[in-house]
Structures are given as structure tokens and as C-alpha cells.
Design a protein around this motif. Structure first.
Motif, mmCIF file in Angstrom:
data_model
loop_
_atom_site.group_PDB
_atom_site.id
_atom_site.type_symbol
_atom_site.label_atom_id
_atom_site.label_comp_id
_atom_site.label_asym_id
_atom_site.label_seq_id
_atom_site.Cartn_x
_atom_site.Cartn_y
_atom_site.Cartn_z
ATOM 1 N N GLY A 40 -50.938 33.378 -6.058
ATOM 2 C CA GLY A 40 -50.220 34.417 -6.771
ATOM 3 C C GLY A 40 -49.109 35.129 -6.044
ATOM 4 N N TYR A 41 -48.505 34.500 -5.028
ATOM 5 C CA TYR A 41 -47.512 35.240 -4.246
ATOM 6 C C TYR A 41 -46.179 34.522 -4.084
ATOM 7 C CZ TYR A 41 -51.319 38.375 -3.494
ATOM 8 O OH TYR A 41 -52.336 39.254 -3.727
ATOM 9 N N GLY A 42 -46.015 33.356 -4.662
ATOM 10 C CA GLY A 42 -44.712 32.709 -4.659
ATOM 11 C C GLY A 42 -44.515 31.716 -3.532
ATOM 12 N N ALA A 43 -43.609 30.784 -3.764
ATOM 13 C CA ALA A 43 -43.339 29.708 -2.813
ATOM 14 C C ALA A 43 -42.763 30.259 -1.513
ATOM 15 C CB ALA A 43 -42.368 28.704 -3.429
ATOM 16 N N GLY A 44 -43.209 29.684 -0.397
ATOM 17 C CA GLY A 44 -42.644 30.015 0.909
ATOM 18 C C GLY A 44 -43.402 31.054 1.693
ATOM 19 N N GLY A 45 -44.256 31.821 1.041
ATOM 20 C CA GLY A 45 -45.020 32.834 1.753
ATOM 21 C C GLY A 45 -46.274 32.259 2.384
ATOM 22 N N ALA A 46 -46.987 33.084 3.129
ATOM 23 C CA ALA A 46 -48.204 32.631 3.805
ATOM 24 C C ALA A 46 -49.246 32.086 2.830
ATOM 25 C CB ALA A 46 -48.784 33.766 4.646
ATOM 26 N N PRO A 47 -49.486 32.741 1.668
ATOM 27 C CA PRO A 47 -50.473 32.164 0.744
ATOM 28 C C PRO A 47 -50.093 30.769 0.281
ATOM 29 C CG PRO A 47 -50.031 34.449 0.189
ATOM 30 C CD PRO A 47 -49.009 34.059 1.212
ATOM 31 N N ASP A 48 -48.814 30.567 0.022
ATOM 32 C CA ASP A 48 -48.342 29.253 -0.409
ATOM 33 C C ASP A 48 -48.560 28.211 0.682
ATOM 34 O OD1 ASP A 48 -46.799 27.516 -2.302
ATOM 35 O OD2 ASP A 48 -45.354 27.503 -0.669
ATOM 36 N N ILE A 49 -48.308 28.595 1.923
ATOM 37 C CA ILE A 49 -48.495 27.681 3.057
ATOM 38 C C ILE A 49 -49.960 27.260 3.160
ATOM 39 C CG2 ILE A 49 -48.419 27.481 5.587
ATOM 40 C CD1 ILE A 49 -46.016 29.447 5.495
ATOM 41 N N ILE A 50 -50.860 28.238 3.099
ATOM 42 C CA ILE A 50 -52.299 27.950 3.201
ATOM 43 C C ILE A 50 -52.763 27.115 2.014
ATOM 44 C CG2 ILE A 50 -54.601 28.962 3.304
ATOM 45 C CD1 ILE A 50 -52.913 29.325 5.854
ATOM 46 N N ALA A 51 -52.274 27.438 0.812
ATOM 47 C CA ALA A 51 -52.665 26.677 -0.381
ATOM 48 C C ALA A 51 -52.247 25.222 -0.250
ATOM 49 C CB ALA A 51 -52.039 27.307 -1.624
ATOM 50 N N ARG A 52 -51.053 24.983 0.255
ATOM 51 C CA ARG A 52 -50.556 23.604 0.358
ATOM 52 C C ARG A 52 -51.285 22.821 1.449
ATOM 53 N NH1 ARG A 52 -46.606 22.939 -3.139
ATOM 54 N NH2 ARG A 52 -45.685 24.859 -3.982
ATOM 55 N N LEU A 53 -51.592 23.462 2.554
ATOM 56 C CA LEU A 53 -52.368 22.783 3.594
ATOM 57 C C LEU A 53 -53.754 22.396 3.068
ATOM 58 C CD1 LEU A 53 -51.630 24.878 6.827
ATOM 59 C CD2 LEU A 53 -50.963 22.509 6.384
ATOM 60 N N THR A 54 -54.396 23.350 2.382
ATOM 61 C CA THR A 54 -55.738 23.103 1.859
ATOM 62 C C THR A 54 -55.705 22.066 0.745
ATOM 63 O OG1 THR A 54 -56.321 25.397 2.388
ATOM 64 C CG2 THR A 54 -57.795 24.214 0.903
ATOM 65 N N GLY A 55 -54.728 22.190 -0.151
ATOM 66 C CA GLY A 55 -54.607 21.239 -1.249
ATOM 67 C C GLY A 55 -54.361 19.821 -0.770
ATOM 68 N N GLU A 69 -50.014 25.700 -7.999
ATOM 69 C CA GLU A 69 -49.300 26.448 -9.023
ATOM 70 C C GLU A 69 -48.977 27.835 -8.488
ATOM 71 O OE1 GLU A 69 -50.818 26.729 -12.952
ATOM 72 O OE2 GLU A 69 -51.363 24.598 -13.080
ATOM 73 N N ASN A 70 -47.710 28.141 -8.350
ATOM 74 C CA ASN A 70 -47.279 29.473 -7.920
ATOM 75 C C ASN A 70 -47.122 30.357 -9.143
ATOM 76 O OD1 ASN A 70 -45.381 27.473 -5.896
ATOM 77 N ND2 ASN A 70 -46.767 28.925 -4.943
ATOM 78 N N LYS A 71 -47.934 31.402 -9.213
ATOM 79 C CA LYS A 71 -47.845 32.366 -10.314
ATOM 80 C C LYS A 71 -47.747 33.768 -9.726
ATOM 81 C CE LYS A 71 -50.096 29.609 -13.887
ATOM 82 N NZ LYS A 71 -48.856 29.464 -14.681
ATOM 83 N N PRO A 72 -46.568 34.098 -9.154
ATOM 84 C CA PRO A 72 -46.430 35.392 -8.488
ATOM 85 C C PRO A 72 -46.356 36.550 -9.472
ATOM 86 C CG PRO A 72 -44.329 34.242 -8.542
ATOM 87 C CD PRO A 72 -45.347 33.288 -9.092
ATOM 88 N N GLY A 73 -46.675 37.725 -8.957
ATOM 89 C CA GLY A 73 -46.551 38.932 -9.750
ATOM 90 C C GLY A 73 -47.818 39.760 -9.742
ATOM 91 N N ALA A 74 -47.633 41.092 -9.845
ATOM 92 C CA ALA A 74 -48.740 42.046 -9.934
ATOM 93 C C ALA A 74 -49.719 41.892 -8.773
ATOM 94 C CB ALA A 74 -49.473 41.908 -11.262
ATOM 95 N N SER A 75 -49.178 41.654 -7.581
ATOM 96 C CA SER A 75 -49.997 41.549 -6.369
ATOM 97 C C SER A 75 -51.111 40.511 -6.496
ATOM 98 C CB SER A 75 -50.595 42.917 -6.001
ATOM 99 O OG SER A 75 -49.570 43.876 -5.827
ATOM 100 N N GLY A 76 -50.783 39.387 -7.111
ATOM 101 C CA GLY A 76 -51.737 38.293 -7.233
ATOM 102 C C GLY A 76 -52.630 38.367 -8.452
ATOM 103 N N ARG A 77 -52.506 39.429 -9.236
ATOM 104 C CA ARG A 77 -53.441 39.612 -10.358
ATOM 105 C C ARG A 77 -53.124 38.699 -11.542
ATOM 106 N NH1 ARG A 77 -52.501 44.778 -8.139
ATOM 107 N NH2 ARG A 77 -54.305 45.325 -6.858
ATOM 108 N N ILE A 78 -51.876 38.268 -11.672
ATOM 109 C CA ILE A 78 -51.531 37.318 -12.731
ATOM 110 C C ILE A 78 -52.257 36.001 -12.482
ATOM 111 C CG2 ILE A 78 -49.656 35.925 -13.707
ATOM 112 C CD1 ILE A 78 -47.803 38.336 -13.255
ATOM 113 N N VAL A 190 -42.749 38.201 -1.250
ATOM 114 C CA VAL A 190 -42.019 37.900 -0.017
ATOM 115 C C VAL A 190 -40.694 38.643 0.101
ATOM 116 C CG1 VAL A 190 -43.092 35.629 0.230
ATOM 117 C CG2 VAL A 190 -40.974 35.855 -1.083
ATOM 118 N N GLN A 191 -40.233 39.293 -0.961
ATOM 119 C CA GLN A 191 -38.972 40.032 -0.881
ATOM 120 C C GLN A 191 -39.060 41.173 0.122
ATOM 121 O OE1 GLN A 191 -36.182 38.961 -2.439
ATOM 122 N NE2 GLN A 191 -35.096 40.506 -1.257
ATOM 123 N N ALA A 192 -40.257 41.685 0.361
ATOM 124 C CA ALA A 192 -40.428 42.760 1.338
ATOM 125 C C ALA A 192 -40.007 42.299 2.730
ATOM 126 C CB ALA A 192 -41.882 43.223 1.354
#
Length: 324
Positions: A40-55, A69-78, A190-192
Motif C-alpha cells: 500500500g505505499y507505491g512503487a520504489g519505496g521500501a515496502p515495494d522493495i520487500i514485496a518484490r524480493l519476497t514475491g 499490486e501497488n495500491k498506495p493511499g491512506a497510509s496503506g489502508r486502501i 514516498v513523496q515525503a
């Protein structure tokens, strides 16, 4: 006993026996088609990296694609809502973050209950956050930053990946421990990090995996890591506890599934994730990102969720954080 009764009993016992065989057989056949791993945090961030390694590991081990599947928004709640409402068949999984434990504090305003609707599958990885500032900020240590913030209360900007995210909670914990007041600027994911690099924010408590390249390139200055001890990938950067005794905050990543997913499927996924964490090459990839593997059973992961829920809930109450 009549012939009809005997036949009914035989059919009933046969159906029961078939039912007892169906779930293990289904687990053996799993997966028979692509699996979707939602983050839930978008491509390129740490969650995406971990998801892709695990996947990638699970795809190679289980013989079916694990589609990220990247579904960013609402701090991962989407993303969490998508998985909570998915069929409990093992074909839709969630990359769980410590941020998810914040949901317990706001569950009356969510379409799901994280602890009820997401089943723990396996822990993956734990890493520190790093307190980092733009090079223009006149502070080369935590002590200097605290002094600077006290000189201009409420005027030093603190970026976060969103209200109530781990990057926000770590910053609130810092303010409580240091006795300073920062001006919180919540972003979307990741915009932060990008805006801190651009100098639009003064300080950011970013995850090591995403921040490390910017720190090495001199685009950000690391003041401290948020774990109790130093990080192997930033050995010269002190731990926050060296300045603020007792301070500790970790980001962690794990695998979850819709509640009701058959236990044989959960157990198989848990087994394969733990096999990845025991693999030297996979473990080395995690180490390069600045953290450590967190192997264990689904129950171990459940205990981690419970402990983190209590800790973050306490910060939310003390800091009076309102999450819309």
C-alpha cells in the motif's frame, strides 16, 4: 437398522472423510494460478522493495507468479481493505507493515478491523528508521538538532509519509523524549522523502532501505537510527538511544492473508517465507537494506502485532493524534 439408514451412514462418513482430505489436498495443489501480493505505499519505496524480493522467492519456490499490486493511499489502508475483503483462498495476500497496528486506534472509522480481518502468516524483516535532515539544516548531531528546534519551536518542519504512519509515530516519540515541538507536514508515501531531499522539509524519520542511497549520495545527513543499537549499514551513525535513553522504534514488514484462509495454506506460505529468511543470499539482500530477518510462526507474528498495537496506541493517545 434399515438398508437406507446404513447407506446414509456410509455416505455421511464418506463425505466426512473426503472433507478431511480436501483441505490438505488443496494446500498441496496451492497455488494453481497467480497470487496477488498487495502493498500500500507505491512503487520504489521500501515496502515495494520487500514485496518484490519476497514475491520473487515465492514465485520460484511455488511455481506460480506472485504479482505485486501497488495500491498506495491512506497510509496503506486502501491496500488493507482490498485484502480484508478478498476471498480467503490464499490468492490475495497483504504486505503488512507496523503501520497496520495503528488501525486498532481508529477501527471504528474503517471498513475493516485489522486484527480481526487479516490473519498473520509470517514475519519477514525489521529495520530501523533513520533521523535525517537536509544538508542546509545547521545540525550535525541529534544534540545540535534538539538545540536548534528549541530555539525555534514549531518552526522546524518534520515530514512524514502520512498522519499515523511509522514515520510520523517515530517523530512524535522523538518530540516527547527530546521535549521539542516540530511542525508536522504529512505527505503521501514516498513523496515525503523526495521533498526532504529537495529541501522542502527539514527532518524526516525515513526507513533505511529507501533513505540509504540519498544518505550515501550526500543528499541527506543522517543524525541517528531509531533502534536501540547502531545499524550495520550505517555503522558511524549513532543510535537514538545514545542521546535519548530508552528510545526505540522499528519498522517491520510481514505477510498477511484474509481471515479464514485455510491453515494448511497459511502454514505452507509461512514455511516458504522462513526458508527464504534462512537462505544466505536472501538474508544478504535484506542485510544490504539495513535490517534483519524476523523468522517465526504465524503465532509469533501475531504476538508482534499485539505488542506493537499497544505501543503505538499509547503514542497516539499521548500525542492526541487524530487520524481521519
Amino acid at each position: 437398522m434399515t438398508v437406507w439408514h446404513r447407506r446414509s451412514l456410509l455416505l455421511s462418513s464418506g463425505a466426512a472423510a473426503l472433507g478431511s482430505l480436501t483441505r490438505p489436498a488443496a494446500a498441496q495443489a496451492y497455488p494453481s494460478r497467480p497470487v496477488h501480493l498487495v502493498e500500500g505505499y507505491g512503487a520504489g519505496g521500501a515496502p515495494d522493495i520487500i514485496a518484490r524480493l519476497t514475491g520473487k522467492w515465492l514465485s520460484e519456490r511455488l511455481g506460480q507468479p506472485f504479482v505485486i499490486e501497488n495500491k498506495p493511499g491512506a497510509s496503506g489502508r486502501i491496500a488493507t481493505d482490498v485484502v480484508a475483503k478478498a476471498a480467503p483462498d490464499g490468492y490475495t495476500l497483504l504486505l503488512v507493515l507496523n503501520n497496520n497496528t495503528l488501525d486498532a486506534a481508529i477501527k471504528d472509522r474503517l471498513p475493516y478491523d485489522f486484527q480481526r480481518d487479516i490473519a498473520p502468516v509470517a514475519g519477514i524483516y525489521r529495520q530501523p528508521l533513520v533521523m535525517e535532515v537536509h544538508p542546509s539544516v545547521p545540525a550535525n548531531s541529534v544534540a545540535e538538532f534538539i538545540a536548534l528546534a528549541k530555539q525555534r519551536p514549531g518552526k522546524t518542519n518534520m515530514a512524514s509519509a502520512g498522519v499515523g504512519t511509522g514515520t510520523h509515530i517515530a517523530g512524535e516519540m522523538f518530540q516527547m523524549a527530546a521535549g521539542v515541538s516540530l511542525f508536522h507536514v504529512p505527505y503521501r508515501g514516498v513523496q515525503a522523502l523526495r521533498d526532504t531531499v529537495a529541501g522542502q522539509a527539514d527532518v524526516y524519520f525515513g526507513v533505511v532501505a529507501s533513505s540509504l542511497p540519498q544518505i550515501k549520495a550526500g543528499k541527506l545527513r543522517a543524525l541517528a537510527v531509531t533502534t536501540a543499537t547502531r545499524s550495520a549499514v550505517l555503522p558511524d551513525v549513532p543510535a537514538m538511544a545514545e542521546f535519548l535513553p530508552g528510545y526505540e522504534f522499528s519498522a517491520w514488514y510481514a505477510l498477511g492473508a484474509p481471515r479464514g484462509t485455510p491453515s494448511p495454506i497459511v502454514e505452507r506460505l509461512n514455511k516458504e517465507v522462513n526458508a527464504a529468511l534462512a537462505d544466505p543470499a536472501f538474508a544478504a539482500q535484506l542485510a544490504e537494506l539495513g535490517g534483519i530477518a524476523i523468522p517465526g510462526t504465524p503465532a509469533d507474528f501475531g504476538a508482534l502485532i499485539a505488542a506493537n498495537t499497544e505501543k503505538t496506541g499509547r503514542v497516539i493517545r499521548v500525542a492526541n493524534i487524530t487520524i481521519e
